[in-house]
Design an enzyme around this catalytic site. Structure first.
Site, short mmCIF file in Angstrom:
data_model
loop_
_atom_site.label_atom_id
_atom_site.label_comp_id
_atom_site.label_asym_id
_atom_site.label_seq_id
_atom_site.Cartn_x
_atom_site.Cartn_y
_atom_site.Cartn_z
N ARG A 41 0.82 -1.21 0.00
CA ARG A 41 0.00 0.00 0.00
C ARG A 41 0.86 1.26 0.00
NH1 ARG A 41 -5.75 0.28 3.37
NH2 ARG A 41 -6.92 0.10 1.46
N CYS A 275 -18.75 0.69 6.10
CA CYS A 275 -19.15 1.33 7.36
C CYS A 275 -20.56 1.01 7.86
CB CYS A 275 -19.01 2.84 7.22
SG CYS A 275 -17.31 3.37 7.04
P1 NAD Z 1 -8.55 0.71 5.56
O1 NAD Z 1 -8.59 -0.73 5.81
O2 NAD Z 1 -8.67 1.24 4.18
O3 NAD Z 1 -7.18 1.30 6.14
C1 NAD Z 1 -6.65 0.97 7.40
C2 NAD Z 1 -5.14 0.81 7.28
O4 NAD Z 1 -4.58 0.68 8.58
C3 NAD Z 1 -4.68 -0.42 6.50
O5 NAD Z 1 -3.91 -0.01 5.38
C4 NAD Z 1 -3.85 -1.22 7.51
O6 NAD Z 1 -2.72 -1.85 6.95
C5 NAD Z 1 -3.44 -0.15 8.49
N1 NAD Z 1 -3.09 -0.64 9.84
C6 NAD Z 1 -3.85 -1.41 10.67
N2 NAD Z 1 -3.21 -1.60 11.83
C7 NAD Z 1 -2.03 -0.95 11.75
C8 NAD Z 1 -0.93 -0.77 12.65
N3 NAD Z 1 -0.95 -1.28 13.88
N4 NAD Z 1 0.14 -0.05 12.24
C9 NAD Z 1 0.15 0.49 10.99
N5 NAD Z 1 -0.86 0.38 10.12
C10 NAD Z 1 -1.93 -0.34 10.49
O7 NAD Z 1 -9.69 1.36 6.48
P2 NAD Z 1 -10.51 2.72 6.22
O8 NAD Z 1 -11.61 2.48 5.28
O9 NAD Z 1 -9.56 3.83 5.97
O10 NAD Z 1 -11.17 2.93 7.65
C11 NAD Z 1 -10.41 3.32 8.76
C12 NAD Z 1 -11.35 3.70 9.90
O11 NAD Z 1 -12.11 4.84 9.52
C13 NAD Z 1 -12.36 2.63 10.28
O12 NAD Z 1 -12.55 2.66 11.67
C14 NAD Z 1 -13.61 3.08 9.57
O13 NAD Z 1 -14.77 2.65 10.24
C15 NAD Z 1 -13.51 4.57 9.63
N6 NAD Z 1 -14.21 5.28 8.56
C16 NAD Z 1 -14.18 4.82 7.28
C17 NAD Z 1 -14.83 5.53 6.26
C18 NAD Z 1 -14.81 5.06 4.85
O14 NAD Z 1 -15.55 5.61 4.04
N7 NAD Z 1 -14.04 4.07 4.48
C19 NAD Z 1 -15.47 6.73 6.56
C20 NAD Z 1 -15.47 7.17 7.88
C21 NAD Z 1 -14.83 6.44 8.87
C1 UDX Z 2 -20.88 6.33 4.76
C2 UDX Z 2 -21.35 7.65 5.35
O1 UDX Z 2 -22.17 8.35 4.43
C3 UDX Z 2 -20.17 8.51 5.73
O2 UDX Z 2 -20.60 9.72 6.33
C4 UDX Z 2 -19.33 7.73 6.68
O3 UDX Z 2 -18.22 8.50 7.05
C5 UDX Z 2 -18.89 6.41 6.08
O4 UDX Z 2 -20.03 5.67 5.67
P1 UDX Z 2 -19.97 5.53 2.40
O5 UDX Z 2 -20.23 4.17 2.92
O6 UDX Z 2 -18.65 5.83 1.81
O7 UDX Z 2 -20.18 6.61 3.56
O8 UDX Z 2 -21.07 5.87 1.28
P2 UDX Z 2 -22.59 6.40 1.33
O9 UDX Z 2 -22.69 7.49 0.34
O10 UDX Z 2 -23.04 6.70 2.69
O11 UDX Z 2 -23.41 5.16 0.76
C6 UDX Z 2 -23.55 3.97 1.50
C7 UDX Z 2 -24.41 2.98 0.75
O12 UDX Z 2 -25.77 3.39 0.73
C8 UDX Z 2 -24.01 2.81 -0.71
O13 UDX Z 2 -24.06 1.46 -1.06
C9 UDX Z 2 -25.05 3.61 -1.44
O14 UDX Z 2 -25.24 3.17 -2.75
C10 UDX Z 2 -26.27 3.36 -0.58
N1 UDX Z 2 -27.32 4.38 -0.73
C11 UDX Z 2 -27.08 5.68 -0.39
C12 UDX Z 2 -28.56 4.03 -1.22
O15 UDX Z 2 -28.80 2.86 -1.52
N2 UDX Z 2 -29.53 4.98 -1.34
C13 UDX Z 2 -29.32 6.28 -1.02
O16 UDX Z 2 -30.25 7.09 -1.15
C14 UDX Z 2 -28.05 6.64 -0.52
#
Ligand code: NAD
Ligand code: UDX
Length: 482
Positions: A41, A275
């Site tokens: 990554r 999420c």
């Molecule tokens: P991700 O899996 O894409 O990234 C997490 C990274 O952390 C990985 O690359 C992994 O290798 C690394 N990692 C784990 N343990 C580690 C350690 N001890 N040292 C160094 N690196 C380490 O996850 P993400 O989607 O970025 O989500 C991260 C957090 O943010 C989660 O708690 C998630 O719920 C939250 N979140 C995600 C989203 C989203 O849209 N994906 C939005 C809001 C909040």
């Molecule tokens: C979500 C939250 O929106 C974001 O605030 C949080 O930080 C992470 O989780 P994400 O999962 O990236 O974000 O996408 P989002 O736009 O919320 O969509 C989630 C799912 O719901 C998708 O599969 C989307 O297609 C679906 N969706 C969304 C519907 O089916 N109908 C809608 O009207 C809106």
């Protein structure tokens, strides 16, 4: 005072990458180091082929990388040199043991705490950026202070909660202009340090400060509310199909009420993403831990309705195709959980394809950003077997349609609207079916071409009434003989 010119983010994923790139862009006076133990990554973050697709991200990384934004696997150095450490690691649902299938797996968060305890050489602010169960800050504090006591050194750690609200596909725009930034903490000085960073581009009235527990809990609740809207409208979509109402019209009418608002009311094949489900299950588990069974059951329904949606959508496909899809080629448009991302975590496409393949279908997927390896990995993660001769990735939508019995739209990619469906139709088996799991295409136009279109939340008035008439006549005496 707390020094603040070096930031380190542990976790270079969908949140860490875009969030830190934005901070680096908006705060040229700060140095931002993103560290991750995943070597592949990190090397992709340092290349032109970034590990995640997010519109606008590439430009920002290009502008900042090597200046005040650095990607590295050297976690030790990152922790030592930083004044502020963000923990942005994954917090997936536990797959084994206590709370399996519901509780958040905090092993990565805990390991971050232990890493910081091991390498921190002075006082630091530690920020929970990951989505975590309420009271996780307390657990991190205990790991840090226990190790501090054991080593005999006295350092100060301030723990803040700063959950991230970006959505994938729109992450850069969401980060640039957030509805709000949420900061939870106990120490006003530490909170002030983080407020000052965001204030470089976010209006101060949008920066909300709360106690730690409100902040941690608000993130779970926000996702639960958003997902609830999707499950609510999806439940109504089926009632529409039975009654002659059109769910699009219902969404518009309901959403026009300013108290409800128009967003997040699109009926779909079901919500996906890393999420929603994980965070609701976590909320359910926390309710249960506190003895709140009814409250947990209430939120569990949001997830159950979503599973139901995926199953009924797929059942409808199989039913319409004369109750069998064995050996039939099905063109699947889109595998990502939403448009503008290559992310397939918890995508509804997984269950839809699995059900179709279990019924014998040959699924040909076209998605502009998803790699087949990532799709296969997701099947594996869910313990689903894939017969690779039944699961094929096409290089174009046209190729996927060639000889297919049906098109199934599972992701709302913009390009799907622009296709020449007349051309696709001419290459398909007849009757040619189209199932729009995102309600995004021009259904009347497609019907005109000759497709049998199945939209969400809208009965197939023309043919089904015709069919019903036929059944009714066949079952009753000929007209005029009664
Ligand atoms: P991700 O899996 O894409 O990234 C997490 C990274 O952390 C990985 O690359 C992994 O290798 C690394 N990692 C784990 N343990 C580690 C350690 N001890 N040292 C160094 N690196 C380490 O996850 P993400 O989607 O970025 O989500 C991260 C957090 O943010 C989660 O708690 C998630 O719920 C939250 N979140 C995600 C989203 C989203 O849209 N994906 C939005 C809001 C909040
Ligand atoms: C979500 C939250 O929106 C974001 O605030 C949080 O930080 C992470 O989780 P994400 O999962 O990236 O974000 O996408 P989002 O736009 O919320 O969509 C989630 C799912 O719901 C998708 O599969 C989307 O297609 C679906 N969706 C969304 C519907 O089916 N109908 C809608 O009207 C809106």
């Amino acid at each position: 005072g707390i020094r603040t010119n070096r930031i380190c983010c542990i976790g270079a994923g969908y949140v860490g990458g875009p969030t830190m790139a934005t901070i680096a862009l908006k705060c040229p006076h700060l140095q931002v180091d993103i560290v991750d133990m995943n070597e592949e990554r990190i090397s992709r973050w340092n290349s032109d082929d970034l590990p995640i697709y997010e519109p606008g991200l590439g430009e920002v990384v290009k502008a900042c990388r090597g200046k005040n934004l650095f990607f590295s696997t050297d976690v030790k150095k990152g922790v030592e040199e930083a004044d502020i450490i963000f923990a942005s690691v994954n917090t997936p649902t536990k797959t084994q043991g206590v709370g399996k299938g519901r509780a958040a797996d905090l092993r990565f968060i805990e390991s971050v705490g232990r890493t910081i305890a091991q390498f921190a050489n002075r006082s630091k602010i530690v920020i929970e950026k990951s989505t975590v169960p309420i009271k996780t800050a307390e657990a991190i504090a205990r790991v840090l202070s226990a190790n501090e006591a054991a080593s005999g050194s006295r350092k100060n750690f301030w723990i803040l909660s700063n959950p991230e609200f970006l959505a994938e596909g729109t992450a850069m725009a969401d980060l640039d202009q957030p509805d709000r930034v949420l900061i939870g903490g106990q120490d006003q000085d530490a909170i002030g340090v983080l407020v000052d960073i965001y204030a470089n581009w976010v209006p101060r009235e949008r920066i909300l400060c709360t106690n730690l527990w409100s902040s941690e809990l608000s993130k779970l609740v926000a996702n639960a509310f958003l997902a609830q809207r999707v499950s609510s409208i999806n439940s109504i979509s089926r009632l529409c199909e039975r009654t002659g109402a059109d769910v699009k019209e219902v969404s518009r009418a309901v959403g026009a009420d300013t108290r409800i608002g128009p967003k997040f009311l699109n009926a779909s094949v079901g919500f996906g993403g890393s999420c929603f489900q994980k965070d609701i299950l976590n909320l359910v588990y926390i309710c249960q831990q506190f003895g709140l069974e009814e409250e947990g059951a209430y939120w569990q329904q949001v997830v159950d309705m979503n599973d139901h949606q995926k199953v009924t959508f797929t059942s409808k496909i199989i039913q319409a195709l004369f109750n069998t899809v064995t050996k039939k080629k099905i063109a699947v448009f889109g595998f990502a959980f939403k448009k503008d991302t290559g992310d397939v975590r918890e995508t509804p496409a997984l269950l839809v394809c699995d059900m179709l393949m279990k019924d014998g279908a040959i699924v040909h997927v076209y998605d502009p950003k998803v790699a087949i390896e990532d799709a296969l990995q997701e099947f594996k993660y869910h313990d689903l077997e894939v017969n690779q001769s039944q699961f094929i990735f096409s290089t174009s939508a046209e190729e996927a349609c060639d000889g297919a019995h049906a098109i199934v739209v599972l992701t709302e990619w913009d390009e799907f609207k622009k296709y020449d469906y007349q051309k696709f139709y001419s290459k398909m088996m007849k009757p040619a079916f189209l199932f729009d799991g995102r309600n995004m295409l021009d259904h009347a136009g497609l019907e005109k071409i000759g497709f049998e279109v199945h939209a969400l939340g809208k009965a197939r008035v023309a043919t089904e009434h015709h069919h019903q008439d036929f059944v009714m006549r066949a079952g009753s005496k000929p007209l005029g003989t009664s």
